[in-house]
Write an enzyme that holds these catalytic residues in place. Structure first.
Site, PDB file in Angstrom:
ATOM      1  N   THR A  80     -18.657  -3.649 -32.288  1.00 21.83           N
ATOM      2  CA  THR A  80     -17.477  -2.815 -32.522  1.00 21.83           C
ATOM      3  C   THR A  80     -16.298  -3.669 -32.970  1.00 21.83           C
ATOM      4  O   THR A  80     -15.510  -3.266 -33.832  1.00 21.83           O
ATOM      5  CB  THR A  80     -17.116  -2.025 -31.249  1.00 21.83           C
TER       6      THR A  80
ATOM      7  N   HIS B 184       0.831  -1.194   0.000  1.00 28.69           N
ATOM      8  CA  HIS B 184       0.000   0.000   0.000  1.00 28.69           C
ATOM      9  C   HIS B 184       0.873   1.254   0.000  1.00 28.69           C
ATOM     10  O   HIS B 184       2.076   1.202   0.255  1.00 28.69           O
ATOM     11  CB  HIS B 184      -0.915   0.000   1.222  1.00 28.69           C
TER      12      HIS B 184
ATOM     13  N   PRO C 242     -22.994   2.647 -30.277  1.00 32.27           N
ATOM     14  CA  PRO C 242     -24.235   3.242 -29.790  1.00 32.27           C
ATOM     15  C   PRO C 242     -25.136   2.284 -29.018  1.00 32.27           C
ATOM     16  O   PRO C 242     -25.806   2.691 -28.072  1.00 32.27           O
ATOM     17  CB  PRO C 242     -24.919   3.714 -31.080  1.00 32.27           C
TER      18      PRO C 242
ATOM     19  N   GLU D   4     -15.890   1.811 -24.524  1.00 34.54           N
ATOM     20  CA  GLU D   4     -15.680   2.449 -25.824  1.00 34.54           C
ATOM     21  C   GLU D   4     -16.488   1.751 -26.904  1.00 34.54           C
ATOM     22  O   GLU D   4     -16.140   1.761 -28.079  1.00 34.54           O
ATOM     23  CB  GLU D   4     -14.187   2.445 -26.182  1.00 34.54           C
TER      24      GLU D   4
ATOM     25  N   ASP E 276     -14.544  -2.884 -36.490  1.00 37.12           N
ATOM     26  CA  ASP E 276     -13.261  -2.166 -36.448  1.00 37.12           C
ATOM     27  C   ASP E 276     -12.035  -3.050 -36.246  1.00 37.12           C
ATOM     28  O   ASP E 276     -10.916  -2.608 -36.517  1.00 37.12           O
ATOM     29  CB  ASP E 276     -13.283  -1.127 -35.321  1.00 37.12           C
TER      30      ASP E 276
ATOM     31  N   GLU F  99       1.077   3.792   2.066  1.00 43.70           N
ATOM     32  CA  GLU F  99       1.702   4.180   3.325  1.00 43.70           C
ATOM     33  C   GLU F  99       2.977   3.372   3.595  1.00 43.70           C
ATOM     34  O   GLU F  99       4.018   3.938   3.954  1.00 43.70           O
ATOM     35  CB  GLU F  99       0.717   3.992   4.490  1.00 43.70           C
TER      36      GLU F  99
ATOM     37  N   ARG G  36      -7.836   6.055 -20.911  1.00 46.74           N
ATOM     38  CA  ARG G  36      -7.837   4.597 -21.058  1.00 46.74           C
ATOM     39  C   ARG G  36      -6.787   3.955 -20.158  1.00 46.74           C
ATOM     40  O   ARG G  36      -7.036   2.927 -19.517  1.00 46.74           O
ATOM     41  CB  ARG G  36      -7.576   4.227 -22.519  1.00 46.74           C
TER      42      ARG G  36
END
Length: 373
Positions: free
Chosen positions: A208, A57, A311, A308, A212, A59, A196
């Site tokens: 998508t 962590h 629609p 990402e 793409d 700290e 991102r």
């Protein structure tokens, strides 16, 4: 704590701790990325941030840094500036509240409490029981934004969801026919890649992928290692084995969320290619139950998701009240015709929270108004 008079120096050191914490957003899950600065006699003697994978962590990292640089006595009598309430429970390591006490810390200035029921107030109580002065509230608004993924996972049982949409000036996300279209300018693209890189996971729908064939990696120079887990929502497991996502699944974690009843042969093939396939319930129309999908991601430790997708996924998240933030990159250029970014207008509950230019594009961030149902 109400009524605490913080000094200008307190504010400067807390700002430094907040900046440290932001460095490992996207890397520290399943734990929050906590920044910590140790100050003695007005000089920073140690600093740290939660390490990749969530441990050590912030700290304990700061204490180790101080000891390594200046020796065991460096932290005695120092003030610790921490962006989140130090943990108080025993897990794989001893609690940070105990570590601060053993290091001889005299005062802790903390930005905000931790809603995790294992900690919630107990960290402050433990520190005070050790005789350490505790002041809370400096930088609370900034810390709440930085830790919103952790807070959402604790309070709602799902990750914080950022929905990103790149739009032409006339509201399209792609040219006619759905052909892949570069809409954002280079400056805006770089800004969105930085967002991102700060997410634990990036999520898109199968539509998508088919349109793409994206990589979904962080392509900023020097930050390629910051690529988040890639999550594909695919109700019928149509993800092509020849896609770039599957081809690189052994290099960048690739999780496919599908529905019970998906083709078992497709599931086996994706697993053999290096993808992890997870099955959740399906809705009446056969689509993935996004609430169940996000709860599953939270169980796996994901606190922040950047969506990402196209629609359809965007509309599902907004209508289901699962989109906590909408980032719209507006290009000044028009397409004339194409695929609309929003199937329906953005719900009225979303209000403009931030607006800035990135090159030629306007970046707008919308968040829900808590007073609007």
């Amino acid at each position: 704590m109400a009524g605490v008079a913080f000094t200008a120096a307190d504010a400067q050191f807390m700002d430094h701790a907040l900046r440290l914490g932001r460095r490992n957003l996207g890397l520290a899950w399943p734990n929050p990325s906590v920044g910590c600065v140790l100050v003695k006699d007005g000089v920073i003697v140690g600093r740290g941030v939660t390490q990749p994978g969530g441990r050590p962590h912030g700290e304990t990292t700061a204490i180790a840094h101080a000891v390594a640089v200046s020796g065991p006595g460096a932290t005695r009598g120092a003030t610790a500036y921490v962006t989140l309430e130090p943990c108080s429970h025993y897990g794989k390591t001893a609690p940070c509240s105990d570590a601060l006490a053993r290091a001889g810390i005299a005062r802790v200035v903390c930005a905000i409490g931790d809603p995790d029921p294992r900690v919630h107030g107990r960290g402050f109580h433990m520190l005070r029981a050790y005789g350490i002065g505790v002041d809370v509230g400096l930088g609370a608004a900034e810390a709440a934004l930085d830790h919103r993924g952790h807070f959402t996972r604790v309070r709602l049982g799902r990750p914080y969801v950022q929905l990103k949409m790149a739009l032409s000036s006339d509201g399209f996300v792609a040219a006619a026919g759905g052909a892949r279209t570069q809409i954002s300018c280079p400056a805006a693209t770089s800004q969105l890649h930085l967002v991102r890189a700060m997410a634990d996971a990036i999520m898109i729908g199968i539509g998508t992928v088919l349109a793409d064939d994206p990589m979904l990696t962080c392509r900023l120079p020097g930050m390629e290692h910051r690529s988040p887990v890639r999550v594909i929502i695919d109700s019928r497991l149509r993800l092509p084995l020849a896609s770039r996502l599957v081809a690189t699944a052994r290099e960048v974690p690739t999780w496919v969320i599908s529905t019970v009843g998906a083709p078992p042969e497709a599931e086996r093939a994706l697993r053999q290619a290096g993808c992890e396939v997870m099955l959740v319930s399906r809705r009446d129309d056969g689509s993935v139950d996004m609430g169940a999908a996000l709860r599953l991601l939270a169980v796996r430790g994901i606190t922040r998701v950047m969506s990402e997708g196209g629609p359809i996924l965007a509309q599902t998240l907004m209508k289901s009240h699962l989109a906590d933030e909408i980032i719209v990159a507006r290009s000044p250029d028009a397409l004339g015709a194409g695929v609309p970014g929003f199937v329906e207008p953005m719900p009225e509950r979303y209000r403009l929270a931030e607006s800035r230019m990135a090159g030629r594009d306007l970046l707008e961030t919308f968040r829900p108004d808590p007073s609007t149902p």
